[in-house]
Design a protein around this motif. Structure first.
Motif, PDB file in Angstrom:
ATOM      1  N   ASP A 198      46.658  52.497  43.170  1.00 38.52           N
ATOM      2  CA  ASP A 198      45.652  52.155  42.158  1.00 38.52           C
ATOM      3  C   ASP A 198      44.265  52.137  42.797  1.00 38.52           C
ATOM      4  O   ASP A 198      44.062  51.528  43.864  1.00 38.52           O
ATOM      5  CB  ASP A 198      45.951  50.794  41.535  1.00 38.52           C
ATOM      6  N   ALA A 199      43.285  52.762  42.131  1.00 37.67           N
ATOM      7  CA  ALA A 199      41.944  52.908  42.720  1.00 37.67           C
ATOM      8  C   ALA A 199      41.138  51.612  42.671  1.00 37.67           C
ATOM      9  O   ALA A 199      40.382  51.309  43.593  1.00 37.67           O
ATOM     10  CB  ALA A 199      41.177  54.016  41.990  1.00 37.67           C
ATOM     11  N   ASN A 200      41.304  50.821  41.626  1.00 33.72           N
ATOM     12  CA  ASN A 200      40.417  49.678  41.424  1.00 33.72           C
ATOM     13  C   ASN A 200      40.858  48.410  42.143  1.00 33.72           C
ATOM     14  O   ASN A 200      40.042  47.537  42.420  1.00 33.72           O
ATOM     15  CB  ASN A 200      40.270  49.384  39.933  1.00 33.72           C
ATOM     16  N   GLY A 201      42.159  48.300  42.426  1.00 29.97           N
ATOM     17  CA  GLY A 201      42.644  47.080  43.040  1.00 29.97           C
ATOM     18  C   GLY A 201      42.801  45.954  42.043  1.00 29.97           C
ATOM     19  O   GLY A 201      42.784  46.158  40.819  1.00 29.97           O
ATOM     20  N   LEU A 202      42.962  44.741  42.573  1.00 33.71           N
ATOM     21  CA  LEU A 202      43.194  43.567  41.731  1.00 33.71           C
ATOM     22  C   LEU A 202      41.917  42.772  41.482  1.00 33.71           C
ATOM     23  O   LEU A 202      41.678  42.296  40.373  1.00 33.71           O
ATOM     24  CB  LEU A 202      44.241  42.653  42.383  1.00 33.71           C
ATOM     25  N   VAL A 203      41.087  42.623  42.523  1.00 30.45           N
ATOM     26  CA  VAL A 203      39.847  41.857  42.414  1.00 30.45           C
ATOM     27  C   VAL A 203      39.004  42.172  43.650  1.00 30.45           C
ATOM     28  O   VAL A 203      39.533  42.585  44.683  1.00 30.45           O
ATOM     29  CB  VAL A 203      40.138  40.335  42.319  1.00 30.45           C
ATOM     30  N   VAL A 204      37.696  41.993  43.531  1.00 25.67           N
ATOM     31  CA  VAL A 204      36.779  42.171  44.661  1.00 25.67           C
ATOM     32  C   VAL A 204      36.289  40.799  45.101  1.00 25.67           C
ATOM     33  O   VAL A 204      35.848  39.989  44.276  1.00 25.67           O
ATOM     34  CB  VAL A 204      35.582  43.063  44.285  1.00 25.67           C
ATOM     35  N   ILE A 205      36.379  40.536  46.394  1.00 30.75           N
ATOM     36  CA  ILE A 205      35.885  39.278  46.974  1.00 30.75           C
ATOM     37  C   ILE A 205      34.663  39.588  47.816  1.00 30.75           C
ATOM     38  O   ILE A 205      34.715  40.426  48.716  1.00 30.75           O
ATOM     39  CB  ILE A 205      36.960  38.589  47.827  1.00 30.75           C
ATOM     40  N   ASN A 206      33.559  38.919  47.511  1.00 32.97           N
ATOM     41  CA  ASN A 206      32.317  39.072  48.269  1.00 32.97           C
ATOM     42  C   ASN A 206      31.994  37.781  49.015  1.00 32.97           C
ATOM     43  O   ASN A 206      32.025  36.700  48.413  1.00 32.97           O
ATOM     44  CB  ASN A 206      31.147  39.421  47.348  1.00 32.97           C
ATOM     45  N   GLN A 207      31.674  37.931  50.276  1.00 35.47           N
ATOM     46  CA  GLN A 207      31.206  36.770  51.045  1.00 35.47           C
ATOM     47  C   GLN A 207      29.714  36.617  50.796  1.00 35.47           C
ATOM     48  O   GLN A 207      28.917  37.489  51.151  1.00 35.47           O
ATOM     49  CB  GLN A 207      31.471  36.961  52.536  1.00 35.47           C
ATOM     50  N   ILE A 208      29.309  35.514  50.192  1.00 34.94           N
ATOM     51  CA  ILE A 208      27.909  35.310  49.832  1.00 34.94           C
ATOM     52  C   ILE A 208      27.268  34.161  50.596  1.00 34.94           C
ATOM     53  O   ILE A 208      26.082  33.882  50.391  1.00 34.94           O
ATOM     54  CB  ILE A 208      27.774  35.079  48.312  1.00 34.94           C
ATOM     55  N   ASP A 209      28.001  33.488  51.447  1.00 34.31           N
ATOM     56  CA  ASP A 209      27.421  32.456  52.307  1.00 34.31           C
ATOM     57  C   ASP A 209      28.168  32.448  53.640  1.00 34.31           C
ATOM     58  O   ASP A 209      29.260  31.902  53.721  1.00 34.31           O
ATOM     59  CB  ASP A 209      27.502  31.080  51.642  1.00 34.31           C
ATOM     60  N   SER A 273      20.912  38.473  58.405  1.00 32.63           N
ATOM     61  CA  SER A 273      21.928  37.545  57.898  1.00 32.63           C
ATOM     62  C   SER A 273      21.254  36.233  57.513  1.00 32.63           C
ATOM     63  O   SER A 273      20.418  35.720  58.257  1.00 32.63           O
ATOM     64  CB  SER A 273      22.998  37.289  58.966  1.00 32.63           C
ATOM     65  N   PHE A 274      21.651  35.696  56.337  1.00 37.46           N
ATOM     66  CA  PHE A 274      21.002  34.506  55.793  1.00 37.46           C
ATOM     67  C   PHE A 274      22.037  33.467  55.385  1.00 37.46           C
ATOM     68  O   PHE A 274      22.984  33.805  54.654  1.00 37.46           O
ATOM     69  CB  PHE A 274      20.177  34.864  54.546  1.00 37.46           C
ATOM     70  N   PRO A 275      21.872  32.223  55.815  1.00 33.98           N
ATOM     71  CA  PRO A 275      22.676  31.168  55.198  1.00 33.98           C
ATOM     72  C   PRO A 275      22.270  31.047  53.736  1.00 33.98           C
ATOM     73  O   PRO A 275      21.079  31.137  53.405  1.00 33.98           O
ATOM     74  CB  PRO A 275      22.302  29.913  56.010  1.00 33.98           C
ATOM     75  N   ASN A 276      23.245  30.855  52.865  1.00 34.56           N
ATOM     76  CA  ASN A 276      22.966  30.915  51.432  1.00 34.56           C
ATOM     77  C   ASN A 276      23.719  29.827  50.673  1.00 34.56           C
ATOM     78  O   ASN A 276      24.443  30.108  49.715  1.00 34.56           O
ATOM     79  CB  ASN A 276      23.360  32.312  50.910  1.00 34.56           C
ATOM     80  N   PRO A 277      23.581  28.567  51.092  1.00 39.26           N
ATOM     81  CA  PRO A 277      24.368  27.510  50.451  1.00 39.26           C
ATOM     82  C   PRO A 277      24.003  27.277  48.989  1.00 39.26           C
ATOM     83  O   PRO A 277      24.843  26.867  48.200  1.00 39.26           O
ATOM     84  CB  PRO A 277      24.052  26.274  51.307  1.00 39.26           C
TER      85      PRO A 277
END
Length: 380
Positions: A198-209, A273-277
């Motif tokens: 499957d091309a799309n997968g199940l979900v996308v996880i982004n690291q934002i902090d 790279s930025f801390p993003n709390p």
């Protein structure tokens, strides 16, 4: 008659010349006697000035993973909520494990069968070994039995590999988060059959902090950046600003000066790279980025409005002690944040004209413009 007319003409011409020149002298006052011109001045100051480069960039996840299934099967359940944070190792999805569990059980049973045959083969080998000492068995029989033992030992090793493979396949039915981050939209609902292709997968996880900001700078800036990296013991500082304001969205540090210059655009890629709390930075957001290269110590500075440009270069109006102005050629290193950095032509403490230059010329006297008092609010 002619002799009398000539003197009269001479006297008349002299009178006209006197009147015209006297009127001209009285109607054109000298510059030194003219009324002072109202202007705004500012001092030449000496201060530490940060050196930075500015570029337009986009916010990107520090890490991004598309979670996919590695085997085919029915999606039984999901273990996350859309748009919420997950931690590494948290359950993301559970597939129907029955097929993989059956394959594991089959491999375990086959190993048990082969182990039993191996035990029996080893016992027969021991008996034949004793019989050959009594000349009751041939060498060929012993060798054949020894080969049989080796064969069953290999079968048991193969069974162990099959069990390991089956356990791995079974573990793929339990899908966990490979990184900590924020989940996006759920791309597959429970009950659907999912496939490894499957091309799309199940979900996308982004690291934002922490989060990253990627921007570009002209290739001419590379040497300055490279020099600053070598001169600094700490990572170079980077700041991110909102596109349409001076609001600081984050302060971070440089993590990447790309290993090549893009020849199609003549730019080099930079990543910070930025801390993003507080999540002020968000993936896909456009920002203005500043890369700080260092500090210029005790630089001569004037307001940017002081700098004038002419056919011979940049100059400024300098105010002398008697409140008269003169033109002074100057050399400007850089103009940033409304401040001009000057390295030639001025010295600390001098006064320069900040506003009103269009009314000035060398030798004129000036008077400082008075700031209008702020209007007082109506008292209640």
């Amino acid at each position: 008659m002619l002799l009398i007319g000539i003197p009269a003409l001479i006297v008349l011409g002299g009178l006209v010349w006197y009147i015209s020149h006297h009127h001209s002298d009285s109607s054109a006052p000298r510059d030194s006697q003219a009324a002072p011109v109202v202007a705004t001045t500012a001092p030449v100051t000496q201060q530490d000035v940060p050196i930075y480069l500015t570029g337009v960039g986009t916010v990107a996840p520090r890490e991004s993973v598309t979670v996919r299934t590695r085997i085919d099967g029915e999606l039984d359940q999901v273990g996350f909520t859309e748009g919420q944070d997950v931690v590494k190792g948290q359950l993301i999805a559970q597939l129907d494990p029955r097929t993989q569990q059956a394959q594991l059980d089959q491999a375990v049973a086959q190993k048990a069968k082969d182990q039993a045959q191996l035990v029996n083969a080893k016992l027969d080998l021991r008996r034949y070994t004793e019989l050959i000492k009594q000349d009751a068995a041939t060498r060929q029989t012993v060798d054949t039995q020894r080969a049989q033992v080796a064969q069953f030992e290999a079968s048991v090793q193969s069974d162990n590999a099959q069990i390991s493979f089956a356990k791995t396949q079974l573990s793929y039915t339990h899908i966990t988060a490979p990184i900590s981050g924020r989940t996006g939209a759920r791309l597959v609902d429970p009950g659907n059959i999912v496939h490894a292709t499957d091309a799309n997968g199940l979900v996308v996880i982004n690291q934002i902090d922490p989060i990253a900001v990627v921007f570009t700078l002209p290739e001419e800036s590379f040497q300055d950046i490279n020099h600053a990296l070598k001169a600094s013991k700490e990572p170079l500082a980077v700041e991110a600003y909102a596109r349409n304001s001076t609001q600081v969205l984050g302060r971070g540090h440089l993590i990447l000066l790309n290993n090549q210059i893009d020849t199609s655009t003549g730019t080099v890629q930079i990543k910070g790279s930025f801390p993003n709390p507080e999540h002020k930075l968000w993936p896909g957001q456009y920002v203005n980025a500043r890369l700080y290269l260092g500090v210029r110590k005790q630089a001569l500075t004037v307001p940017a409005e002081v700098v004038q440009r002419g056919p011979d270069g940049t100059y400024a109006y300098v105010v002398d002690a008697n409140e008269t102005v003169r033109i002074q050629a100057i050399h400007v290193i850089n103009i940033q944040d409304g401040i001009a950095i000057v390295d030639q032509g001025l010295s600390a403490g001098q006064r320069v004209v900040r506003d009103g230059q269009y009314k000035l010329k060398p030798g004129l006297r000036i008077t400082e413009a008075q700031t209008a008092p702020a209007a007082k609010g109506n008292s209640k």
